[in-house]
Write a protein that holds these residues in place. Structure first.
Motif, short mmCIF file in Angstrom:
data_model
loop_
_atom_site.label_atom_id
_atom_site.label_comp_id
_atom_site.label_asym_id
_atom_site.label_seq_id
_atom_site.Cartn_x
_atom_site.Cartn_y
_atom_site.Cartn_z
N ALA A 2 0.83 -1.21 0.00
CA ALA A 2 0.00 0.00 0.00
C ALA A 2 0.86 1.26 0.00
O ALA A 2 0.57 2.24 -0.70
CB ALA A 2 -0.94 -0.01 1.20
N GLU A 3 1.94 1.23 0.78
CA GLU A 3 2.84 2.39 0.83
C GLU A 3 3.50 2.64 -0.52
O GLU A 3 3.62 3.80 -0.95
CB GLU A 3 3.92 2.15 1.90
CG GLU A 3 3.38 2.18 3.33
CD GLU A 3 4.45 1.78 4.35
OE1 GLU A 3 5.60 1.58 3.92
OE2 GLU A 3 4.13 1.69 5.54
N GLU A 4 3.92 1.56 -1.16
CA GLU A 4 4.56 1.71 -2.46
C GLU A 4 3.57 2.20 -3.51
O GLU A 4 3.91 3.04 -4.36
CB GLU A 4 5.17 0.37 -2.90
CG GLU A 4 6.34 -0.09 -2.05
CD GLU A 4 7.49 0.89 -2.06
OE1 GLU A 4 7.81 1.41 -3.15
OE2 GLU A 4 8.06 1.17 -0.99
N ILE A 5 2.35 1.67 -3.47
CA ILE A 5 1.32 2.07 -4.44
C ILE A 5 0.97 3.55 -4.26
O ILE A 5 0.79 4.29 -5.24
CB ILE A 5 0.06 1.19 -4.29
CG1 ILE A 5 0.35 -0.22 -4.83
CG2 ILE A 5 -1.14 1.80 -5.01
CD1 ILE A 5 -0.77 -1.20 -4.58
N LYS A 6 0.89 3.98 -3.02
CA LYS A 6 0.51 5.37 -2.75
C LYS A 6 1.49 6.35 -3.38
O LYS A 6 1.11 7.44 -3.81
CB LYS A 6 0.43 5.59 -1.23
CG LYS A 6 -0.20 6.90 -0.84
CD LYS A 6 -0.42 6.98 0.66
CE LYS A 6 -1.14 8.27 1.04
NZ LYS A 6 -1.40 8.35 2.51
#
Length: 666
Positions: free
Chosen positions: A499-503
């Motif tokens: 999720a952090e990378e996608i954000k």
């Protein structure tokens, strides 16, 4: 003059100290017993780990590099410990002049802080002289720019060119047989050391190489020195004339014939040319270094004949003829061209591909068990690890699948497990294959472990999730609590990291406007979708990874099936066939996909569809399919992802995270 003499004396003193450091290892981390040894002698290698990065490590081992006949050969050495001191007997090869050693434990390596651990040996027949290869090995091991060091042993800018020249000069002076082997690096070092004053020295080298009874190798070295170091093309041309006269079927004639070979797309013409070249200039007898330097690549010629023969003649007869000549470096590419591509495109039946795959695997295994000379700088253990790592991700899973579909389940399991030893559960493709094999073998405990660990790594397929659910119901008597059980298997830290990378990839830019027809002939426009979060998936019937991603996309579609504010459109693009719409409709129906399909438009005078996709690529500076674009309720693109990593569950989670972030705007 006095200053020059002083500098020369200082230089020789420095060189003497270097030699002493290599020959007589002073008490410290590394030494040999006896301190002064000869080739062919049994010695003891001693390593004191105290004060090194391997201090207090268990199972310290060593790799010994022996310089034999001007080439490095690596071997593994098991050590035994007394306290922190590790020892092992070692038989010095009879043709070895110097050894280098590295010590390792787990992933740590001690190579004397990038200086290397070296020991030179005495010549047993010539008092006061070093053994053949000692001087050259000591100089070249620390002169990486000359390309004759130990690959991967030390990271070192290198000793001075004058020092390299000294050690090569010493070697040639004491061992005249080294002249032909070391003449080119010697000439390079001469030029680098004496610069504009190197001419007379180089001329003496050339006089020797161009003598009346010179071998072809000597003449090739003369040519190389003239062209690359002295840049005297006229003199090099005169050497060429001599070679063509004396060796009409030699290396130079071979080069001319190779350059004259045709290029293009005519398979039969290329096949005929490659075959004829091998008849006129067989690999045996050629100068390997000259061929390599001029890119006369026989393995590529063999590969061309095998691949072109497979396409032109629709058989693999050439594979049997040339597979035994193929080096390891070419086998992964060969496998890709004649097994993986037709396998992924379903151009050849799996039954027909299995014997082809087996022949290449057999060759790989033979080379793995018998390290080729060109990989002598790998120790046997390092070589096996390198080969296994090279085939674990792509080759072994395909081979396991071919064996699995042939009903040879135990063999399929052995190859799949070989791959799993290196990949663990991080490959969805391998996990799916193992699940199928274990199901056929009825190994339920191993299957359950596989399914659960695949969920943890987020490398599962839709079929695997179905298997896991069925096993849960049979074990508990109902599906009650299944969702909680499934969520408990997931790696929450991995999901948070995703999720952090996608954000970080979130952006906002207006989506390209369009009007396209769906499967029923109705027109869908971008404006019609305002107020909804939309996922566009650009794909084509010929795109293997596009279709491979559909099970994962179906998981995402099913997840949002009850949400009227989220819609998915699968945009078929870049199609050339006249009946592609019928083909698409049949494919969607046969695979039971509940997808909304849109057909891309054909631009004016275009041979294929792709009018919308081309504008999308231009607007977002992208290319390639599969390509997913997530658009928010205001018509702005917020995420774009290209390609497919192989895991259905990972893709579904990725799309879900993008959809949820798009809906909330954060």
């Amino acid at each position: 003059m006095k200053k020059r003499v002083q500098k020369s004396a200082l230089f020789l003193i420095t060189l003497s100290l270097w030699a002493a450091a290599a020959f007589a290892q002073t008490p410290g981390s590394f030494r040999i017993v006896p301190e002064r040894a000869n080739p062919g002698q049994e010695i003891e290698i001693v390593y004191d780990a105290a004060g090194t990065i391997l201090n207090n490590r268990k199972n310290v081992r060593a790799v010994v590099y022996a310089y034999r006949n001007y080439k490095w050969y690596a071997s593994d050495l098991n050590l035994s410990a007394t306290g922190k001191v590790w020892k092992a007997p070692y038989k010095v090869p009879a043709d070895c002049g110097i050894i280098a050693v590295k010590f390792k434990a787990d992933t740590l390596v001690d190579n004397n802080k990038e200086a290397g651990y070296f020991t030179m040996f005495l010549d047993k027949d010539r008092a006061g002289a070093m053994a053949k290869g000692a001087y050259a090995g000591w100089g070249l091991a620390r002169s990486p720019k000359y390309g004759m060091d130990i690959p991967g042993y030390i990271k070192f800018e290198g000793i001075s060119d004058s020092a390299t020249y000294h050690w090569l000069n010493q070697e040639i002076s004491f061992n005249q047989s080294a002249k032909s082997v070391l003449v080119y690096p010697y000439a390079l070092a001469t030029k680098a050391t004496y610069k504009n004053d190197a001419g007379p020295r180089l001329q003496r080298v050339l006089n020797y190489l161009r003598r009346a009874d010179a071998s072809e190798t000597d003449l090739l070295n003369a040519r190389r020195i003239l062209l690359r170091i002295m840049q005297d093309k006229a003199a090099a041309d005169s050497v060429d004339q001599v070679m063509l006269q004396r060796f009409p079927k030699g290396s130079l004639a071979r080069l001319h014939a190779f350059k004259a070979m045709p290029v293009g797309s005519d398979v039969n013409l290329l096949l005929k040319a490659n075959r004829q070249f091998l008849i006129d200039f067989p690999e045996q007898g050629g100068n390997e270094e000259f061929a390599r330097e001029n890119r006369i690549d026989y393995p590529t010629i063999y590969q061309n004949i095998i691949v072109l023969g497979a396409y032109a003649d629709k058989n693999y007869a050439e594979l049997d003829k040339y597979i035994g000549k193929m080096p390891f470096s070419m086998l992964p590419t060969l496998y890709y061209k004649i097994v993986e591509i037709p396998f992924s495109r379903k151009e050849v039946t799996e039954k027909a591909l299995l014997p082809v795959s087996e022949k290449i695997i057999k060759r790989i295994e033979m080379l793995r068990d018998n390290r080729p000379d060109e990989y002598a700088y790998f120790s046997p253990e390092e070589w096996v690890k390198f080969v296994n790592g090279s085939i674990a991700k792509r080759i072994l899973p395909i081979h396991a699948h071919l064996l699995n579909t042939a009903g040879r389940y135990q063999q399929a399991l052995a190859y799949a497990n070989q791959s799993k030893l290196l990949l663990g559960y991080t490959s969805a493709t391998l996990n799916a294959e193992l699940a199928s094999i274990l199901t056929h073998l009825g190994n339920k405990p191993a299957l359950r472990t596989l399914l659960e660990k695949s969920v943890f790594e987020n490398q599962s397929s839709a079929e695997m999730l179905s298997m896991l659910k069925d096993m849960y119901i049979k074990r508990t008597g109902s599906e009650k609590g299944y969702d909680q059980y499934l969520n408990g298997l997931r790696n929450s830290a991995g999901g948070e990291k995703m999720a952090e990378e996608i954000k970080k990839e979130m952006f906002s830019k207006p989506m390209v406007d369009f009007a396209m027809e769906d499967l029923n002939g109705a027109t869908v426009k971008l404006g019609d979708l305002k107020g909804k979060t939309v996922v566009f998936d650009f794909w084509a019937t010929w795109c293997v990874p596009c279709k491979a991603s559909f099970p994962g996309m179906k998981l995402a579609v099913d997840k949002y099936a009850g949400d009227p504010n989220v819609v998915f459109y699968f945009v078929d693009t870049e199609e050339r066939s006249a009946n592609y719409k019928a083909e698409v409709a049949r494919y969607i129906k046969d695979n039971h996909y509940n997808f909304n399909v849109l057909f891309d438009n054909k631009a004016k005078d275009a041979k294929a569809t792709g009018e919308v996709f081309e504008r999308v690529c231009k607007a977002f500076n992208l290319s390639g399919i599969p390509q997913k674009i997530i658009v928010d309720s205001n018509g702005n693109a917020r995420f774009i992802t290209v390609g497919f990593k192989g895991s259905a569950t990972e893709l579904a989670d990725e799309i879900s995270a993008m959809v949820d972030m798009t809906k909330t705007g954060k």
